[in-house]
Enzyme design. Structure first.
Site: not given
Ligand code: PEP
Ligand code: MG
Length: 866
Positions: A436, A812
């Site tokens: 995070h 992403c």
């Molecule tokens: C992912 O899991 O790659 C993503 C972009 O979502 P998060 O990092 O919010 O889990």
């Protein structure tokens, strides 16, 4: 590549002559004689006054190391009988290093006597003495201690040194110049083949069998009538890359010892420190400048010129590529292209995309003293200095007082986001590159170090204990270097961010050639502004959960969690609707019609409930229910493995009111924003999908909300619904999912976590052991695992596109901003990558380099070396 390079690059190594006098037509190539030999030949071709030089090929030097000497007589005969010689290394890539140069070969008793006439006794003795010492240490491999008793500069220093040499080796110092030269060549050749030298250069990317060439050059005597001296000159400032004549010059004729540690006179044209070369020898200075300009023009590079001036005449000994900071690298490449010396494509290829990050953030100055107290994973680049705070509330209070602070937490959770906004940097004990703190830090452009487990975090006592036992408490000043992962005590000197005109120009050129889209992951209006500033082509991922942590919204969220019925939940969520609408409206306005991809709510709901007793008490008061009800609810919602529990689309299916509210907020904001500017076509993304049916269920509800909003407002709009591929099953079943979606966006953070079965929040604890022991080549949360995760991506792309040829494909996860991952995505046929806003410039340049290298067949790394 110039024509002569092409000719010579084809010279097979075994046909290159062992030794050759450097002339304009001699068969010399980088690949057979090394970069220095080749550069000297170019200088000779430019008719520059280069002393006579003989180049020895890689093959010859390898032979010397094995005891096969080349024709020494032929080498010696290439030079005048009384010449002093020097030998320098010439490796294929200057970064691979090589043994140090050895100067003044040929000095002996007879030359000493001769030189006493021209140089004076002290000068001649100093010259001879230095040669004996350097020969003793580097060639005869004596311990430098053997000269400890020699009185530096004393009247008998020379004879004492010669005696010491003889006493140690049982032989008099060699007098025959050919013998001296042969011994020097042998020692340099063997030094190159030694184990430590080999390991060192392999660490810099050299192949195991990298060759070494040597150049033997006639030394220009640094004495005579009129101006004499030696130095280096370049046309640019190494820090900024701006045009500026700089260098060093040791003048013998101005009463300073050209051979000793005389005062330095900077070349700067208006040097306040007394006469410069420009004043004392204007013609030589003018010649030097014109030679340097010619070298820039014809060698197509900023070069540092090494020279000697004898009686006012300039001699060029060597030219080396100017060392440069990240900022200077960009400025120099752009200036060379703007001056028509290199094409734009080459300027793009000459800048290592990774270094752009350095220009976007403040850095610890390279020469600053670092008082390192610990280290962790470099999770978000840049450096920041501030006072230690241990809670988000303290960070906000500190910001309110105008005091920069570093937020220190065991690990961060969404509740800390506001504190992170208030801090200038974040340091956590736990977590990896996609934890995070790391993700939010990169998003905010906030320097961040995670997983600093070698520091002791005493959150209650508000103390941080350094690896050496020092105790730092709240309010103490520390600096975190998010580029290196080092935690420093105090405030070292900093270098400011430097996105100058050249930076912008280079990226504009990059955009003209790249063939994959670049979007930004942006959650807040500030992120979106940054994304626009860096010319992202849209938002590829807007994580909406942070929007619910605002204190005003958090209580409503909690109320929703405690609602017993669907109607009750919907009624509570209706209070959040206007706030969400405002959130999306703000993003749409900033992005002005560029695509905005909004991910529906993703985290497990228990993240919104208080874990502490006092927090639960406060909540019971706020909601007017008994504490025991709150505690029970918290316990009910507890999960053994929340990352694989009730989150993402699973919430969308089981608690559909949240997605209903979000969809409505998106559609209403779409209509509002389209009225005021470019039409908005929102993209709505469903997270953590693993089955087609999940998509069908959510799609049906969102379509229904769309119809309702259209009917209520009497206005039309379109939207695109997509799926986030984060589970291995979604990748494998992309063929049946894709007909229901307009796009698939691969969330490689979760996909990596699930493919490896390795928690992204806990992997930091063992990742370095895994990488150090070669289990993983790199941290797969940082550099995309193209073998395993990559195979799933390829399958997903193939199967998804086969069933829906118009589908848009993107990535992403945090990998989206990594040049190596972009290469993979481009090859795999992705339409765009999306990354943290501050990584957008790196991604733009890297994508352009990939497009160019797919045309030239040369990788960006190879281009940088050429
Ligand atoms: C992912 O899991 O790659 C993503 C972009 O979502 P998060 O990092 O919010 O889990
Ligand atoms: Mg995810």
């Amino acid at each position: 590549m110039q024509k002569d390079d092409q000719d010579m690059a084809q010279t097979p190594q075994n046909e290159a002559p062992d030794s050759v006098l450097i002339t304009p037509v001699a068969p010399i190539a980088n690949s057979t004689h090394g970069g220095r030999a080749k550069c000297l030949q170019r200088l000779v071709r430019l008719d520059l006054p280069v002393p006579r030089t003989v180049a020895l090929s890689f093959q010859a030097v390898h032979g010397i190391a094995q005891g096969e000497m080349p024709d020494m007589a032929a080498i010696v005969e290439a030079f005048p009988a009384d010449a002093l010689l020097c030998v320098r290394p010439s490796s294929q890539d200057p970064d691979w290093g090589g043994p140090g140069a050895i100067l003044n070969i040929g000095m002996n008793d007879a030359r000493y006597v001769d030189l006493c006439d021209s140089l004076g006794r002290d000068g001649a003795a100093a010259l001879y003495l230095r040669f004996v010492q350097s020969y003793a240490v580097h060639v005869a491999r004596l311990d430098p201690d053997v000269f400890d008793d020699v009185e530096d500069g004393g009247p008998d220093a020379l004879s004492e040194v010669l005696h010491a040499y003889e006493a140690e080796t049982d032989e008099p110092f060699p007098q025959d110049p050919a013998e001296q030269l042969a011994a020097v060549l042998r020692s340099m050749a063997r030094a190159w083949e030694g184990t430590s030298a080999r390991l060192l250069r392999q660490a810099k990317g050299a192949p195991a069998d990298a060759g070494l060439g040597l150049v033997v050059q006639e030394m220009v005597p640094g004495f005579g009538q009129g101006e004499c001296g030696s130095g280096v000159l370049q046309l640019v400032n190494t820090k900024t890359g701006q045009p500026q004549i700089t260098g060093r010059y040791l003048s013998q004729s101005q009463g300073r010892d050209a051979l000793g540690a005389g005062a330095e006179a900077l070349f700067l044209e208006r040097d306040p420190r007394g006469p410069s070369l420009e004043d004392s020898a204007p013609e030589a200075f003018a010649d030097l400048k014109s030679h340097a300009r010619l070298m820039r023009q014809r060698l197509r590079e900023e070069m540092q010129v090494e020279f000697v001036i004898v009686s006012g005449a300039v001699h060029i000994l060597d030219g080396v590529r100017v060392t440069r900071s990240a900022q200077a690298a960009v400025r120099i490449a752009v200036a060379l292209a703007e001056d028509g010396i290199i094409p734009r494509a080459e300027a793009i290829m000459r800048v290592d995309a990774h270094i752009l990050t350095e220009l976007l953030h403040r850095q610890v100055a390279p020469d600053a003293t670092r008082d390192v107290i610990g280290h962790g994973i470099a999770a978000s680049p840049g450096a920041a200095t501030g006072r230690l705070v241990f809670t988000a509330a303290e960070a906000q209070a500190s910001a309110a007082r105008g005091e920069p602070c570093i937020l220190v937490r065991r690990e961060t959770s969404p509740e800390d986001v506001r504190g992170m906004h208030a801090a200038v940097g974040v340091l956590t004990e736990r977590g990896g590159i996609t934890s995070h703190a790391a993700v939010i830090g990169r998003g905010l452009g906030l320097p961040c170090i995670v997983g600093a487990s070698n520091l002791k975090f005493h959150s209650k006592r508000k103390q941080l204990v350094a690896t050496d036992g020092r105790v730092l408490t709240r309010g103490d000043t520390i600096t975190i270097d998010g580029s290196s992962g080092e935690v420093l005590a105090g405030q070292p000197e900093m270098l400011e961010a430097a996105e100058d005109g050249a930076f912008q120009t280079l990226l504009t050129w990059a955009d003209e050639v790249r063939d994959i889209g670049i979007r930004a992951n942006a959650d807040t209006p500030e992120d979106a502004e940054t994304a626009r500033k860096f010319n992202a082509q849209g938002i590829g991922l807007c994580r909406t959960e942070h929007m619910f942590f605002d204190p005003g919204r958090l209580t409503v969220m909690r109320e929703m969690i405690f609602a017993e019925t669907s109607e009750g939940r919907a009624a509570v969520l209706a209070r959040l609707l206007p706030m969400q609408r405002e959130d999306f409206f703000a993003l749409f306005r900033i992005m002005e019609g560029l695509p905005v991809c909004i991910r529906l709510f993703d985290p497990p709901l228990h993240e919104f409930l208080p874990t502490s007793k006092s927090g639960q008490r406060e909540l019971s008061e706020a909601l007017g229910i008994p504490v025991s009800d709150v505690t029970r609810r918290v316990e009910e919602m507890e999960e053994y493995n929340p990352m694989l529990g009730l989150r993402g689309v699973r919430l969308g299916v089981t608690v559909p009111e949240i997605y209903d509210m979000q969809a409505r907020a998106i559609f209403e904001a779409t209509l509002d924003a389209s009225k005021e500017g470019d039409p908005v076509v929102p993209e709505i993304m469903i997270p953590l999908v693993s089955a087609k049916r999940e998509v069908e269920l959510v799609k049906a509800r969102i379509d229904a909300v769309a119809l309702a909003v259209k009917a209520e407002r009497g206005e039309d709009f379109t939207y695109r619904l997509g799926v986030m591929v984060e589970t291995p099953r979604a990748a494998l079943r992309a063929g049946e999912i894709s007909p229901h979606t307009a796009f698939l966006s691969f969330g490689t953070n979760d996909l990596t976590q699930m493919t490896y079965g390795m928690s992204r929040d806990d992997a930091g604890r063992f990742m370095s052991a895994y990488v150090n022991q070669g289990v993983f080549p790199e941290d797969p949360f940082h550099v995309l695992d193209t073998d395993g995760v990559g195979e799933l991506l390829k399958l997903g792309v193939q199967r998804g596109r086969a069933e829906n040829p118009d589908i848009t494909l993107s990535i992403c996860g945090e990998h989206g901003g990594n040049p190596e991952s972009i290469a993979f995505c481009r090859e795999a046929g992705f339409d765009y990558v999306s990354c943290s806003p501050f990584r957008v410039p790196v991604a733009r340049l890297a994508a352009a380099q990939l497009a160019i290298s797919s045309q030239t067949g040369k990788s960006p790394r190879e281009s940088l070396k050429s």
